[in-house]
Design an enzyme around this catalytic site. Structure first.
Site, PDB file in Angstrom:
ATOM      1  N   TYR A 195       0.360  -1.086   0.200  1.00 47.57           N
ATOM      2  CA  TYR A 195       0.243   0.130  -0.617  1.00 47.57           C
ATOM      3  C   TYR A 195       0.786   1.182  -0.189  1.00 47.57           C
ATOM      4  CZ  TYR A 195      -4.690  -2.114   0.612  1.00 47.57           C
ATOM      5  OH  TYR A 195      -6.316  -2.682   0.545  1.00 47.57           O
ATOM      6  N   LYS A 210       3.361 -14.906   1.306  1.00 49.66           N
ATOM      7  CA  LYS A 210       3.364 -16.218   0.380  1.00 49.66           C
ATOM      8  C   LYS A 210       5.107 -16.326   0.044  1.00 49.66           C
ATOM      9  CE  LYS A 210       1.629 -17.283  -3.503  1.00 49.66           C
ATOM     10  NZ  LYS A 210       1.169 -18.483  -3.378  1.00 49.66           N
ATOM     11  N   ASP A 228      -2.825 -18.134  -0.169  1.00 54.14           N
ATOM     12  CA  ASP A 228      -4.035 -18.806  -0.347  1.00 54.14           C
ATOM     13  C   ASP A 228      -4.448 -19.689  -0.023  1.00 54.14           C
ATOM     14  OD1 ASP A 228      -1.161 -20.387  -0.714  1.00 54.14           O
ATOM     15  OD2 ASP A 228      -1.439 -20.304  -2.663  1.00 54.14           O
ATOM     16  N   ASP A 245      -6.468  -7.186   4.234  1.00 53.38           N
ATOM     17  CA  ASP A 245      -7.759  -6.486   3.720  1.00 53.38           C
ATOM     18  C   ASP A 245      -8.256  -7.410   2.651  1.00 53.38           C
ATOM     19  OD1 ASP A 245      -8.898  -4.304   1.780  1.00 53.38           O
ATOM     20  OD2 ASP A 245      -8.038  -4.380   0.653  1.00 53.38           O
ATOM     21  N   ASP A 284     -12.533  -9.342   4.388  1.00 52.89           N
ATOM     22  CA  ASP A 284     -13.482  -9.391   3.784  1.00 52.89           C
ATOM     23  C   ASP A 284     -13.523 -10.595   4.084  1.00 52.89           C
ATOM     24  OD1 ASP A 284     -13.310  -6.200   3.129  1.00 52.89           O
ATOM     25  OD2 ASP A 284     -14.201  -6.974   1.027  1.00 52.89           O
TER      26      ASP A 284
HETATM   27  C1  IPM Z   1     -10.492  -1.625   4.234  1.00 50.95           C
HETATM   28  C2  IPM Z   1     -10.840  -0.545   2.693  1.00 50.95           C
HETATM   29  C3  IPM Z   1      -8.901   0.471   2.420  1.00 50.95           C
HETATM   30  C4  IPM Z   1      -8.245  -0.289   2.717  1.00 50.95           C
HETATM   31  C5  IPM Z   1      -9.830   1.283   1.386  1.00 50.95           C
HETATM   32  C6  IPM Z   1     -11.185   1.731   0.953  1.00 50.95           C
HETATM   33  C7  IPM Z   1      -8.304   2.156   1.557  1.00 50.95           C
HETATM   34  O1  IPM Z   1     -10.533  -2.103   2.000  1.00 50.95           O
HETATM   35  O2  IPM Z   1     -10.338  -0.886   4.646  1.00 50.95           O
HETATM   36  O3  IPM Z   1     -10.230  -2.529   4.181  1.00 50.95           O
HETATM   37  O4  IPM Z   1      -7.978  -1.029   1.406  1.00 50.95           O
HETATM   38  O5  IPM Z   1      -7.380  -0.225   3.813  1.00 50.95           O
HETATM   39 MG    MG Z   2     -11.167  -3.921   2.467  1.00 48.87          MG
END
Ligand code: IPM
Ligand code: MG
Length: 367
Positions: free
Chosen positions: A142, A192, A224, A248, A252
């Site tokens: 990032y 990885k 993975d 990240d 999710d």
């Molecule tokens: C998160 C989001 C952020 C990230 C974005 C909005 C920059 O996806 O907080 O997970 O990638 O960190």
């Molecule tokens: Mg995110």
């Protein structure tokens, strides 16, 4: 105790709606805990681009630096999608995290019993799930340099750099080991290392750091495989520690195990007690302004604020119990409404579910 200062950054899309509800919960919980809060508001993300010409105005960063905790909604939306990368709303959020030195991002994925049916996995796989993803937040791909798109031999070439220094790996590993030590004592480091040198170093440093935490059982997993294991048998995990981008993605995935991305809170912490608290979900522009968004991830982020920045674990417990109680009563925003829902469930909007949490907090009923 002196008043604690809280900066609220509602942001874009559904941000103002979910933060509005969570702010009331925060104020209620503070009163109940005898904590005085000094609350101010600022701009970040798309709203800041529109009104101040930059996604992270200097005033916002200054106010954030001066506060004990920051509560954030979400940033971004189609309106700003065509801006160059370094001018996008997301850049403001990344700048805020880096500017405050918040290198440790805690993302707990907790399955609330009444929502086991809402998961995309079979309910027995997720019932009782309680995992914590510790994501490195101010380094990795990032932030790595060089980055950008340039013209080479008449074509555009894009580049990002995946970089970690030993001290960055060690400090996030220590946070994860400490947290694992207070839980079931199992830590899985995700990398990885079969392909990327930077994560080979990651593995080495995490392994070395483990010597200081003999009570924590450390394992390693390729990313993975970790993605696969999270949807195959998520309960094998307790604490996961990983770099910025893998964290990240995996957070999710973990969120969906709990029923909805609308349920996952997060805390971003640095070397001091200061923290940034935000839901893991985004700004959901498609449902913004319609009273449809699920505010529970933001409310649960407020609980994390009480636990990690305001040293008031009891208030955090009460907020979490109130959320549990509201879910048990069958109230659901559309994202967690189980298809073919059993009777007793009722679809409600942002403000109604927020009011219900407030009432549960006020009465403090135990289920
Ligand atoms: C998160 C989001 C952020 C990230 C974005 C909005 C920059 O996806 O907080 O997970 O990638 O960190
Ligand atoms: Mg995110």
């Amino acid at each position: 105790m002196a008043a604690r200062s809280i900066l609220i950054l509602p942001g874009d899309g559904i941000g103002p709606e979910v933060v509005g509800v969570a702010r009331q919960v925060m104020q209620r919980a503070a009163v109940d805990s005898g904590l005085e809060l000094k609350v101010s508001e600022g701009i970040l993300g798309g709203v800041a681009i529109d009104s101040a010409g930059t996604s992270l105005p200097e005033d916002t960063l200054e106010a954030a630096r001066a506060s004990d905790a920051v509560l954030l909604g979400a940033v971004g939306g189609p309106h700003w999608d065509d801006l160059p990368m370094d001018q996008r709303p997301e850049k403001g959020l990344l700048g805020l995290r880096a500017g405050l030195g918040l290198f440790a991002n805690l993302r707990p994925a907790l399955s609330f019993a009444p929502l086991a049916q809402a998961s995309s996995l079979k309910s027995e796989l997720v019932a009782g799930l309680d995992i914590l993803i510790v994501r490195e937040l101010t380094g990795g791909i990032y932030f790595g340099e060089p980055r950008g798109v340039e013209l080479i031999n008449n074509e555009r070439v894009g580049r990002n750099t995946y970089v970690y220094a030993e001290h960055e790996i060690e400090r996030i590993a220590r946070v994860a080991f400490e947290l694992a030590g207070k839980r079931t004592g199992r830590l899985c480091s995700v990398d990885k290392a079969n392909v990327l040198e930077v994560t080979q170093l990651w593995r080495e440093v995490v392994t070395r750091t483990a010597q200081d935490y003999p009570d924590v059982e450390l394992s390693h997993m390729y990313v993975d495989n970790a993605g696969m294991q999270l949807v195959r048998a998520p309960k094998q995990f307790d604490v996961l520690v990983t770099g910025n981008m893998f964290g990240d993605i995996l957070s999710d995935v973990a969120a969906m195990l709990t029923g909805s991305l609308g349920m996952l809170p997060s805390a971003s912490l640095g070397a001091t007690g200061q923290g940034l608290f935000e839901p893991v979900h985004g700004s959901a522009p498609d449902i913004a302004g319609q009273d449809k968004a699920n505010p529970l991830a933001t409310i649960l982020s407020v609980a994390m604020m009480f636990r990690y920045s305001l040293e008031c674990g009891a208030a955090a417990d009460r907020i979490e119990a109130a959320v549990d109680q509201v879910l048990a009563r069958g109230l659901r925003t559309s994202d967690i409404l189980t298809r073919g829902a059993a009777t007793g469930m009722r679809e409600v909007g942002t403000s109604e579910i927020g009011d219900a949490v407030l009432r549960a907090l006020e009465t403090g009923d135990e289920r």
